[in-house]
Design an enzyme around this catalytic site. Structure first.
Site, short mmCIF file in Angstrom:
data_model
loop_
_atom_site.label_atom_id
_atom_site.label_comp_id
_atom_site.label_asym_id
_atom_site.label_seq_id
_atom_site.Cartn_x
_atom_site.Cartn_y
_atom_site.Cartn_z
N TYR A 154 -5.35 123.33 -75.93
CA TYR A 154 -5.67 121.90 -76.13
C TYR A 154 -5.76 121.57 -77.63
O TYR A 154 -5.19 120.58 -78.09
CB TYR A 154 -6.99 121.61 -75.41
CG TYR A 154 -7.45 120.17 -75.47
CD1 TYR A 154 -6.89 119.21 -74.63
CD2 TYR A 154 -8.47 119.77 -76.34
CE1 TYR A 154 -7.33 117.89 -74.67
CE2 TYR A 154 -8.91 118.47 -76.38
CZ TYR A 154 -8.35 117.53 -75.53
OH TYR A 154 -8.79 116.22 -75.58
N LYS A 158 -3.48 119.02 -79.84
CA LYS A 158 -4.08 117.87 -80.53
C LYS A 158 -3.86 117.95 -82.05
O LYS A 158 -3.68 116.92 -82.71
CB LYS A 158 -5.57 117.76 -80.19
CG LYS A 158 -5.83 117.44 -78.72
CD LYS A 158 -5.20 116.12 -78.30
CE LYS A 158 -5.53 115.71 -76.88
NZ LYS A 158 -4.94 114.42 -76.52
P1 NAP Z 1 -8.92 111.59 -67.89
O1 NAP Z 1 -10.11 110.79 -67.49
O2 NAP Z 1 -8.77 112.97 -67.33
O3 NAP Z 1 -7.60 110.74 -67.55
C1 NAP Z 1 -6.35 111.29 -67.84
C2 NAP Z 1 -5.27 110.24 -67.65
O4 NAP Z 1 -4.00 110.81 -68.01
C3 NAP Z 1 -5.14 109.75 -66.22
O5 NAP Z 1 -4.76 108.40 -66.24
C4 NAP Z 1 -3.98 110.62 -65.68
O6 NAP Z 1 -3.29 110.02 -64.59
C5 NAP Z 1 -3.10 110.68 -66.91
N1 NAP Z 1 -2.18 111.82 -66.95
C6 NAP Z 1 -2.49 113.14 -66.87
N2 NAP Z 1 -1.37 113.89 -66.92
C7 NAP Z 1 -0.33 113.03 -67.02
C8 NAP Z 1 1.08 113.17 -67.09
N3 NAP Z 1 1.66 114.39 -67.08
N4 NAP Z 1 1.85 112.06 -67.16
C9 NAP Z 1 1.30 110.83 -67.16
N5 NAP Z 1 -0.04 110.62 -67.12
C10 NAP Z 1 -0.84 111.70 -67.03
O7 NAP Z 1 -8.86 111.75 -69.49
P2 NAP Z 1 -9.70 111.04 -70.65
O8 NAP Z 1 -10.95 111.79 -70.85
O9 NAP Z 1 -9.71 109.58 -70.44
O10 NAP Z 1 -8.78 111.41 -71.90
C11 NAP Z 1 -7.74 110.56 -72.37
C12 NAP Z 1 -7.19 111.12 -73.66
O11 NAP Z 1 -8.23 111.23 -74.62
C13 NAP Z 1 -6.59 112.53 -73.51
O12 NAP Z 1 -5.45 112.66 -74.33
C14 NAP Z 1 -7.69 113.42 -74.01
O13 NAP Z 1 -7.21 114.63 -74.50
C15 NAP Z 1 -8.29 112.57 -75.11
N6 NAP Z 1 -9.66 112.91 -75.45
C16 NAP Z 1 -10.65 112.81 -74.53
C17 NAP Z 1 -11.94 113.16 -74.90
C18 NAP Z 1 -13.10 113.05 -73.95
O14 NAP Z 1 -14.21 113.46 -74.34
N7 NAP Z 1 -12.93 112.53 -72.75
C19 NAP Z 1 -12.21 113.62 -76.19
C20 NAP Z 1 -11.16 113.72 -77.09
C21 NAP Z 1 -9.89 113.35 -76.72
P3 NAP Z 1 -3.81 110.21 -63.04
O15 NAP Z 1 -5.06 109.37 -62.90
O16 NAP Z 1 -2.69 109.67 -62.22
O17 NAP Z 1 -4.08 111.66 -62.86
#
Ligand code: NAP
Length: 246
Positions: A154, A158
């Site tokens: 990851y 990133k």
């Molecule tokens: P999440 O709640 O797990 O949601 C992930 C989203 O990505 C969902 O809409 C999922 O669709 C979609 N997705 C996953 N694989 C995909 C693919 N192969 N093609 C198209 N869509 C796909 O994630 P989140 O926490 O909101 O994170 C969003 C972004 O922020 C990510 O890039 C993550 O790395 C980054 N981020 C998050 C955090 C955190 O603390 N949460 C921190 C730093 C960075 P489905 O619903 O259809 O599965």
């Protein structure tokens, strides 16, 4: 702030992507919502976004698939008449210590998080260049800046997004296109919900603002970067992490 613009947001069915899509819709943008498989969640976001009086449509597509994303961008361009804003937010984790991390764990994360962003930029940039306008926002992570035990795949994806952001920013700046990254810290979503309560409390102790972030904390910055208020910002990586990684 975004009236008349078309925003394409990947990973828009849940968490941070959902919040970005709704915030952009609330600011007047039409929104194309990309998701992987969660039909119900995606159609709920579509309905909620449309309630702001804009056009919203969701599309199921794996961002890691080069030809599928090419067809997706062509379809959205036809449906909406063009794209102005691209948010590369779709992301996955397969957390394991390096000794336990399989080749598939590594490849899957790099394919979705990093190659997915490349695919989307590749297929949208031609029209951005043509109209000398475009806002690209990549959602990276503080893990890509600091590293994190258990997240070699990851963090690599990133950190790669940061290099991608800066190179694309340099390449496209002369065409009036901005490319920036947002690095969230710990944000409350499905991705982080699995963390045990004790680990969560320990983590909050290390966050100067003493709370886990909300998806809306990220969405607020995404709206700003997508707007013309941010026209002189490019190649930047902005942390939204409550002070965790300063
Ligand atoms: P999440 O709640 O797990 O949601 C992930 C989203 O990505 C969902 O809409 C999922 O669709 C979609 N997705 C996953 N694989 C995909 C693919 N192969 N093609 C198209 N869509 C796909 O994630 P989140 O926490 O909101 O994170 C969003 C972004 O922020 C990510 O890039 C993550 O790395 C980054 N981020 C998050 C955090 C955190 O603390 N949460 C921190 C730093 C960075 P489905 O619903 O259809 O599965």
């Amino acid at each position: 702030m975004l009236k008349g613009k078309v925003a394409l947001i990947t990973g828009a069915s849940r968490g941070i992507g959902r919040a970005i899509a709704l915030a952009m819709a609330a600011h007047g943008a039409d929104v194309a919502l990309i998701y992987a498989g969660n039909d119900k969640a995606a159609s709920e976001v579509e309905q909620e976004a449309a309630s702001f009086g804009i056009k919203a449509r969701c599309y199921k597509c794996n961002v890691a698939d080069y030809s599928a994303t090419e067809a997706l961008v062509a379809q959205i361009t036809e449906d909406f008449g063009g794209i102005d804003i691209l948010v590369n937010n779709a992301g996955i984790t397969r957390d394991k210590l390096i000794m336990q991390m399989s080749e598939a764990d590594y490849d899957d994360v790099l394919s979705v998080n990093l190659k997915g962003a490349y695919n989307m930029i590749k297929h949208t940039s031609r029209q951005f260049i043509k109209k000398r306008y475009g806002k690209i926002i990549n959602i990276t992570s503080v893990s890509g800046i600091m590293g994190n035990a258990g997240q070699a795949n990851y963090s690599a994806s990133k950190a790669g997004m940061i290099g991608l952001t800066k190179s694309v920013a340099r390449e496209l700046a002369g065409r009036g296109i901005n490319c920036n990254a947002i690095a969230p810290g710990f944000i409350g979503t499905d991705m982080t919900d699995a963390m045990p309560e004790s680990a969560r409390e320990e983590l909050i102790k290390n966050i100067p603002l003493k709370r886990i972030g909300e998806p809306e904390d990220i969405a607020n910055l995404a709206v700003f970067l997508a707007s013309d208020l941010a026209n002189y910002i490019t190649g930047e990586v902005i942390k939204v992490d409550g002070g965790l990684c300063m």
